[in-house]
Write a protein that holds these residues in place. Structure first.
Motif, PDB file in Angstrom:
ATOM      1  N   ARG A 114       0.683  -1.044   0.251  1.00 33.11           N
ATOM      2  CA  ARG A 114       0.156  -0.354  -0.112  1.00 33.11           C
ATOM      3  C   ARG A 114       1.481   1.309  -0.097  1.00 33.11           C
ATOM      4  N   TYR A 115       1.370   1.597  -1.095  1.00 38.69           N
ATOM      5  CA  TYR A 115       2.785   2.280  -1.063  1.00 38.69           C
ATOM      6  C   TYR A 115       1.713   3.949  -0.948  1.00 38.69           C
ATOM      7  N   PHE A 116       2.540   4.988  -0.335  1.00 43.59           N
ATOM      8  CA  PHE A 116       2.395   5.916   0.398  1.00 43.59           C
ATOM      9  C   PHE A 116       3.363   6.754   0.654  1.00 43.59           C
ATOM     10  N   MET A 117       4.197   6.420   1.064  1.00 43.21           N
ATOM     11  CA  MET A 117       5.170   7.316   1.436  1.00 43.21           C
ATOM     12  C   MET A 117       6.714   7.111   0.324  1.00 43.21           C
ATOM     13  N   GLY A 118       6.903   5.441   0.216  1.00 43.87           N
ATOM     14  CA  GLY A 118       8.333   5.131  -0.517  1.00 43.87           C
ATOM     15  C   GLY A 118       8.682   5.807  -2.284  1.00 43.87           C
ATOM     16  N   LYS A 119       9.298   4.897  -2.183  1.00 39.23           N
ATOM     17  CA  LYS A 119       9.905   5.587  -3.996  1.00 39.23           C
ATOM     18  C   LYS A 119       9.304   4.624  -4.845  1.00 39.23           C
ATOM     19  N   GLU A 120       8.012   3.709  -4.685  1.00 34.37           N
ATOM     20  CA  GLU A 120       6.984   3.574  -5.520  1.00 34.37           C
ATOM     21  C   GLU A 120       5.607   3.877  -5.345  1.00 34.37           C
ATOM     22  N   SER A 121       5.960   5.479  -4.406  1.00 34.53           N
ATOM     23  CA  SER A 121       4.290   5.622  -4.476  1.00 34.53           C
ATOM     24  C   SER A 121       4.188   6.908  -5.288  1.00 34.53           C
ATOM     25  N   GLN A 122       2.611   7.056  -5.322  1.00 32.05           N
ATOM     26  CA  GLN A 122       2.501   7.733  -6.463  1.00 32.05           C
ATOM     27  C   GLN A 122       3.053   9.342  -6.145  1.00 32.05           C
ATOM     28  N   ALA A 123       2.882   9.468  -4.694  1.00 33.49           N
ATOM     29  CA  ALA A 123       3.200  10.548  -3.971  1.00 33.49           C
ATOM     30  C   ALA A 123       4.455  11.339  -4.336  1.00 33.49           C
ATOM     31  N   TRP A 124       5.626   9.967  -4.053  1.00 33.54           N
ATOM     32  CA  TRP A 124       7.181  10.484  -4.105  1.00 33.54           C
ATOM     33  C   TRP A 124       7.389  10.707  -6.098  1.00 33.54           C
ATOM     34  N   LYS A 125       6.618  10.416  -6.415  1.00 29.05           N
ATOM     35  CA  LYS A 125       6.496  10.580  -7.830  1.00 29.05           C
ATOM     36  C   LYS A 125       6.126  11.724  -8.580  1.00 29.05           C
ATOM     37  N   ASN A 126       5.196  12.192  -7.608  1.00 29.70           N
ATOM     38  CA  ASN A 126       4.473  13.097  -8.466  1.00 29.70           C
ATOM     39  C   ASN A 126       5.376  14.244  -7.691  1.00 29.70           C
ATOM     40  N   THR A 127       5.939  14.288  -6.692  1.00 31.20           N
ATOM     41  CA  THR A 127       6.771  15.683  -5.137  1.00 31.20           C
ATOM     42  C   THR A 127       8.556  15.669  -6.367  1.00 31.20           C
ATOM     43  N   LYS A 128       8.556  14.566  -6.688  1.00 31.81           N
ATOM     44  CA  LYS A 128      10.136  14.583  -7.434  1.00 31.81           C
ATOM     45  C   LYS A 128      10.347  15.470  -8.192  1.00 31.81           C
ATOM     46  N   LEU A 129       9.082  14.293  -9.821  1.00 35.49           N
ATOM     47  CA  LEU A 129       8.894  16.035 -10.884  1.00 35.49           C
ATOM     48  C   LEU A 129       9.283  16.748 -10.775  1.00 35.49           C
ATOM     49  N   LYS A 130       7.719  17.716  -9.232  1.00 37.27           N
ATOM     50  CA  LYS A 130       7.436  19.483  -8.443  1.00 37.27           C
ATOM     51  C   LYS A 130       9.029  19.724  -8.555  1.00 37.27           C
ATOM     52  N   MET A 131       9.650  18.809  -7.784  1.00 36.85           N
ATOM     53  CA  MET A 131      11.386  19.047  -7.501  1.00 36.85           C
ATOM     54  C   MET A 131      12.206  19.137  -8.627  1.00 36.85           C
ATOM     55  N   LYS A 132      12.379  17.861  -9.260  1.00 37.39           N
ATOM     56  CA  LYS A 132      13.517  18.845 -11.023  1.00 37.39           C
ATOM     57  C   LYS A 132      13.112  20.141 -11.625  1.00 37.39           C
ATOM     58  N   SER A 133      11.431  19.954 -11.221  1.00 31.68           N
ATOM     59  CA  SER A 133      10.742  21.335 -12.269  1.00 31.68           C
ATOM     60  C   SER A 133      11.724  22.888 -11.560  1.00 31.68           C
ATOM     61  N   GLN A 134      11.912  22.442 -10.161  1.00 33.08           N
ATOM     62  CA  GLN A 134      11.253  23.777  -9.778  1.00 33.08           C
ATOM     63  C   GLN A 134      12.961  24.305  -8.863  1.00 33.08           C
ATOM     64  N   TYR A 135      14.028  23.784  -9.019  1.00 33.81           N
ATOM     65  CA  TYR A 135      15.275  23.383  -8.130  1.00 33.81           C
ATOM     66  C   TYR A 135      15.883  24.334  -8.597  1.00 33.81           C
ATOM     67  N   ARG A 136      15.599  24.821 -10.076  1.00 35.31           N
ATOM     68  CA  ARG A 136      16.363  25.940 -10.905  1.00 35.31           C
ATOM     69  C   ARG A 136      16.185  27.413 -10.395  1.00 35.31           C
ATOM     70  N   LYS A 137      15.428  27.151  -9.177  1.00 41.48           N
ATOM     71  CA  LYS A 137      14.935  28.784  -8.875  1.00 41.48           C
ATOM     72  C   LYS A 137      15.544  28.764  -7.185  1.00 41.48           C
ATOM     73  N   ILE A 138      16.121  28.814  -6.702  1.00 44.04           N
ATOM     74  CA  ILE A 138      16.823  28.583  -6.174  1.00 44.04           C
ATOM     75  C   ILE A 138      18.046  29.950  -6.596  1.00 44.04           C
ATOM     76  N   LYS A 139      18.268  30.982  -5.527  1.00 47.60           N
ATOM     77  CA  LYS A 139      18.292  31.982  -6.764  1.00 47.60           C
ATOM     78  C   LYS A 139      19.673  32.588  -5.438  1.00 47.60           C
ATOM     79  N   ILE A 140      20.157  33.677  -5.427  1.00 46.03           N
ATOM     80  CA  ILE A 140      21.021  34.314  -5.043  1.00 46.03           C
ATOM     81  C   ILE A 140      21.007  35.931  -5.593  1.00 46.03           C
ATOM     82  N   SER A 141      20.249  36.553  -4.530  1.00 47.09           N
ATOM     83  CA  SER A 141      20.041  37.794  -4.374  1.00 47.09           C
ATOM     84  C   SER A 141      20.923  38.761  -4.363  1.00 47.09           C
ATOM     85  N   ARG A 142      21.420  39.897  -5.121  1.00 43.42           N
ATOM     86  CA  ARG A 142      22.165  40.585  -4.964  1.00 43.42           C
ATOM     87  C   ARG A 142      21.941  42.051  -3.787  1.00 43.42           C
ATOM     88  N   GLY A 143      22.065  42.146  -2.988  1.00 45.59           N
ATOM     89  CA  GLY A 143      22.406  42.566  -2.057  1.00 45.59           C
ATOM     90  C   GLY A 143      22.579  44.276  -1.595  1.00 45.59           C
TER      91      GLY A 143
END
Length: 143
Positions: A114-143
């Motif tokens: 009953r996959y809900f948290m592991g790598k087999e779960s849909q939650a993991w797969k959805n979050t991994k896709l979201k993470m890959k699409s957003q990790y480039r948004k970590i920016k260093i702003s000029r102060g």
């Protein structure tokens, strides 16, 4: 006596400021991912259907179990309510966690499939896709 002109680099201070900004943004990103993962887990549990419906310990209540390969269906809410987040804090290697301490979580995930948290779960797969699409948004702003 002569004339003296001194040049001093502010590179060290600017580098430290950039490093601090990066650590803060990394921790914020990880916390957003942890929250997203937790939400994905709960949504999967809320949508889980298809198993056998039976009357359990309370004659006024029935429960429809999930089928193999789907997240566990919510019965009492104990498992769903136990899914917690350990927040990431700014550091060189920030870490965030999503966890549950419910004793039947591991058998549900591993033995009953009953996959809900592991790598087999849909939650993991959805979050991994979201993470890959957003990790480039970590920016260093000029102060």
């Amino acid at each position: 006596m002569g004339l003296k002109v001194k040049f001093q680099s502010k590179l060290k201070a600017k580098t430290a400021m950039a490093e601090t900004q990066f650590m803060m943004n990394s921790a914020l990103f990880l916390n957003n991912i942890c929250n997203s993962f937790r939400n994905e887990i709960l949504m999967g549990m809320n949508k889980s259907t298809g198993g056998i419906t039976r009357q359990l310990y309370n004659p006024k209540r029935v429960h429809t179990a999930s089928v193999k390969g789907n997240p566990p269906a919510i019965d009492t809410g104990r498992l769903a309510n136990s899914i917690s987040i350990k927040r990431a804090f700014p550091s060189v290697t920030p870490k965030g966690e999503v966890y549950t301490k419910v004793e039947y979580a591991v058998p549900l995930e591993k033995d009953m499939k009953r996959y809900f948290m592991g790598k087999e779960s849909q939650a993991w797969k959805n979050t991994k896709l979201k993470m890959k699409s957003q990790y480039r948004k970590i920016k260093i702003s000029r102060g």
